[in-house]
Design a protein around this motif. Sequence first.
Motif, mmCIF file in Angstrom:
data_model
loop_
_atom_site.group_PDB
_atom_site.id
_atom_site.type_symbol
_atom_site.label_atom_id
_atom_site.label_comp_id
_atom_site.label_asym_id
_atom_site.label_seq_id
_atom_site.Cartn_x
_atom_site.Cartn_y
_atom_site.Cartn_z
ATOM 1 N N GLY A 118 0.801 -1.211 0.000
ATOM 2 C CA GLY A 118 0.000 0.000 0.000
ATOM 3 C C GLY A 118 0.833 1.260 0.000
ATOM 4 N N MET A 119 2.025 1.203 -0.589
ATOM 5 C CA MET A 119 2.922 2.347 -0.631
ATOM 6 C C MET A 119 2.907 2.995 -2.010
ATOM 7 N N ALA A 120 3.493 4.177 -2.102
ATOM 8 C CA ALA A 120 3.633 4.865 -3.380
ATOM 9 C C ALA A 120 4.997 4.538 -3.966
ATOM 10 N N ALA A 121 5.060 4.383 -5.275
ATOM 11 C CA ALA A 121 6.313 4.151 -5.992
ATOM 12 C C ALA A 121 6.577 5.349 -6.888
ATOM 13 N N LEU A 122 7.771 5.900 -6.775
ATOM 14 C CA LEU A 122 8.108 7.135 -7.476
ATOM 15 C C LEU A 122 9.374 6.918 -8.287
ATOM 16 N N ALA A 123 9.266 7.017 -9.620
ATOM 17 C CA ALA A 123 10.436 6.858 -10.481
ATOM 18 C C ALA A 123 11.391 8.024 -10.266
ATOM 19 N N VAL A 124 12.677 7.721 -10.180
ATOM 20 C CA VAL A 124 13.688 8.768 -9.952
ATOM 21 C C VAL A 124 14.028 9.412 -11.290
ATOM 22 N N GLU A 125 13.428 10.565 -11.538
ATOM 23 C CA GLU A 125 13.647 11.302 -12.775
ATOM 24 C C GLU A 125 13.879 12.767 -12.441
ATOM 25 N N GLY A 126 14.939 13.329 -12.976
ATOM 26 C CA GLY A 126 15.246 14.728 -12.715
ATOM 27 C C GLY A 126 16.247 14.890 -11.583
ATOM 28 N N ASP A 127 16.939 16.022 -11.599
ATOM 29 C CA ASP A 127 18.009 16.280 -10.630
ATOM 30 C C ASP A 127 17.506 16.340 -9.200
ATOM 31 N N GLU A 128 16.342 16.953 -8.975
ATOM 32 C CA GLU A 128 15.858 17.100 -7.602
ATOM 33 C C GLU A 128 15.556 15.749 -6.974
ATOM 34 N N LEU A 129 14.899 14.863 -7.724
ATOM 35 C CA LEU A 129 14.586 13.544 -7.188
ATOM 36 C C LEU A 129 15.849 12.711 -6.983
ATOM 37 N N ARG A 130 16.821 12.851 -7.892
ATOM 38 C CA ARG A 130 18.080 12.121 -7.708
ATOM 39 C C ARG A 130 18.792 12.598 -6.441
ATOM 40 N N ASP A 131 18.738 13.920 -6.205
ATOM 41 C CA ASP A 131 19.365 14.464 -5.001
ATOM 42 C C ASP A 131 18.657 13.961 -3.750
ATOM 43 N N LEU A 132 17.333 13.874 -3.786
ATOM 44 C CA LEU A 132 16.580 13.358 -2.643
ATOM 45 C C LEU A 132 16.839 11.868 -2.440
ATOM 46 N N ALA A 133 16.928 11.129 -3.544
ATOM 47 C CA ALA A 133 17.103 9.673 -3.451
ATOM 48 C C ALA A 133 18.400 9.303 -2.743
ATOM 49 N N ILE A 134 19.489 10.011 -3.049
ATOM 50 C CA ILE A 134 20.773 9.642 -2.446
ATOM 51 C C ILE A 134 20.823 9.995 -0.967
ATOM 52 N N ARG A 135 19.860 10.767 -0.485
ATOM 53 C CA ARG A 135 19.774 11.079 0.942
ATOM 54 C C ARG A 135 19.003 10.003 1.711
ATOM 55 N N LEU A 136 18.363 9.102 0.982
ATOM 56 C CA LEU A 136 17.538 8.061 1.601
ATOM 57 C C LEU A 136 18.345 6.792 1.816
ATOM 58 N N PRO A 137 17.925 5.942 2.761
ATOM 59 C CA PRO A 137 18.555 4.620 2.889
ATOM 60 C C PRO A 137 18.156 3.740 1.714
ATOM 61 N N LYS A 138 19.026 2.816 1.360
ATOM 62 C CA LYS A 138 18.714 1.878 0.283
ATOM 63 C C LYS A 138 17.765 0.812 0.821
ATOM 64 N N GLY A 139 16.707 0.522 0.079
ATOM 65 C CA GLY A 139 15.734 -0.476 0.502
ATOM 66 C C GLY A 139 16.207 -1.886 0.220
ATOM 67 N N LYS A 140 15.511 -2.841 0.798
ATOM 68 C CA LYS A 140 15.823 -4.258 0.583
ATOM 69 C C LYS A 140 14.527 -5.007 0.301
ATOM 70 N N LEU A 141 14.625 -6.027 -0.525
ATOM 71 C CA LEU A 141 13.464 -6.836 -0.890
ATOM 72 C C LEU A 141 13.480 -8.149 -0.136
ATOM 73 N N PHE A 142 12.302 -8.605 0.274
ATOM 74 C CA PHE A 142 12.151 -9.879 0.953
ATOM 75 C C PHE A 142 11.651 -10.923 -0.035
ATOM 76 N N THR A 143 11.889 -12.170 0.278
ATOM 77 C CA THR A 143 11.397 -13.254 -0.577
ATOM 78 C C THR A 143 9.874 -13.311 -0.590
ATOM 79 N N SER A 144 9.231 -12.723 0.425
ATOM 80 C CA SER A 144 7.770 -12.707 0.491
ATOM 81 C C SER A 144 7.164 -11.726 -0.500
ATOM 82 N N GLY A 145 8.015 -10.874 -1.121
ATOM 83 C CA GLY A 145 7.506 -9.861 -2.045
ATOM 84 C C GLY A 145 7.369 -8.495 -1.421
ATOM 85 N N ARG A 146 7.515 -8.408 -0.086
ATOM 86 C CA ARG A 146 7.459 -7.128 0.594
ATOM 87 C C ARG A 146 8.852 -6.501 0.597
ATOM 88 N N ALA A 147 8.961 -5.318 1.185
ATOM 89 C CA ALA A 147 10.234 -4.603 1.167
ATOM 90 C C ALA A 147 10.545 -3.996 2.529
#
Length: 203
Positions: A49-78
């Motif tokens: 039930g989360m939002a997915a946001l494609a990283v496009e443009g300089d501002e989003l790339r700058d915000l993305a590198i400030r975030l922790p990297k996510g991990k995927l579970f075998t159950s399909g959740r993250a």
Amino acid sequence: MTQLTLAPLSPAVAPALILLGRDDAGKAHASWFDGEDAAPAKNAAKLMGMAALAVEGDELRDLAIRLPKGKLFTSGRAFVPFVKGETFERLLNHLPEPLKARPVMIPQPTRASGQETSANAPADPTKPVPERPAASRPEDWSKIAVGSLVLAREGRDDGFFEARVVEVISEGVYRLSWRDWLDYPPFTRKAEQIALLHPKAPA
């Protein structure tokens, strides 16, 4: 003098997708996923039930590198850690208007008879939601035992999150599981790699 130029990150390892949402306590979560994990991360967003946001443009790339990297579970959740409210609000500005108009929430899994309920199963309003069992909060290192709630982190650059002690392997070595990410497998930490919660800290 020769000037060194850093090579750009490969698209396979650079931020390609951001997952974001608030949990049932209203706390903000967000993390990025690289190009190889973008497709399963989108599926995880739908499942959670989360939002997915494609990283496009300089501002989003700058915000993305400030975030922790996510991990995927075998159950399909993250695994999507907490983030600062200010950063989360900036991310919300990049969502489509229909998503801005409704709360972005992460349904938290509940357990009955020791099993996690299906993420897609409708909740039965006539049945009470099982409460998470209370865990002890040791006030000093000598009192850490099975069931204790402590703080741990996934990597050197990550923040600390609540974890339960599920096994005391030896003196000063503990087997832990994340309190809020039930899909994540147990992990081992030494005493110097964990921290104690303040006795008056909110649950």
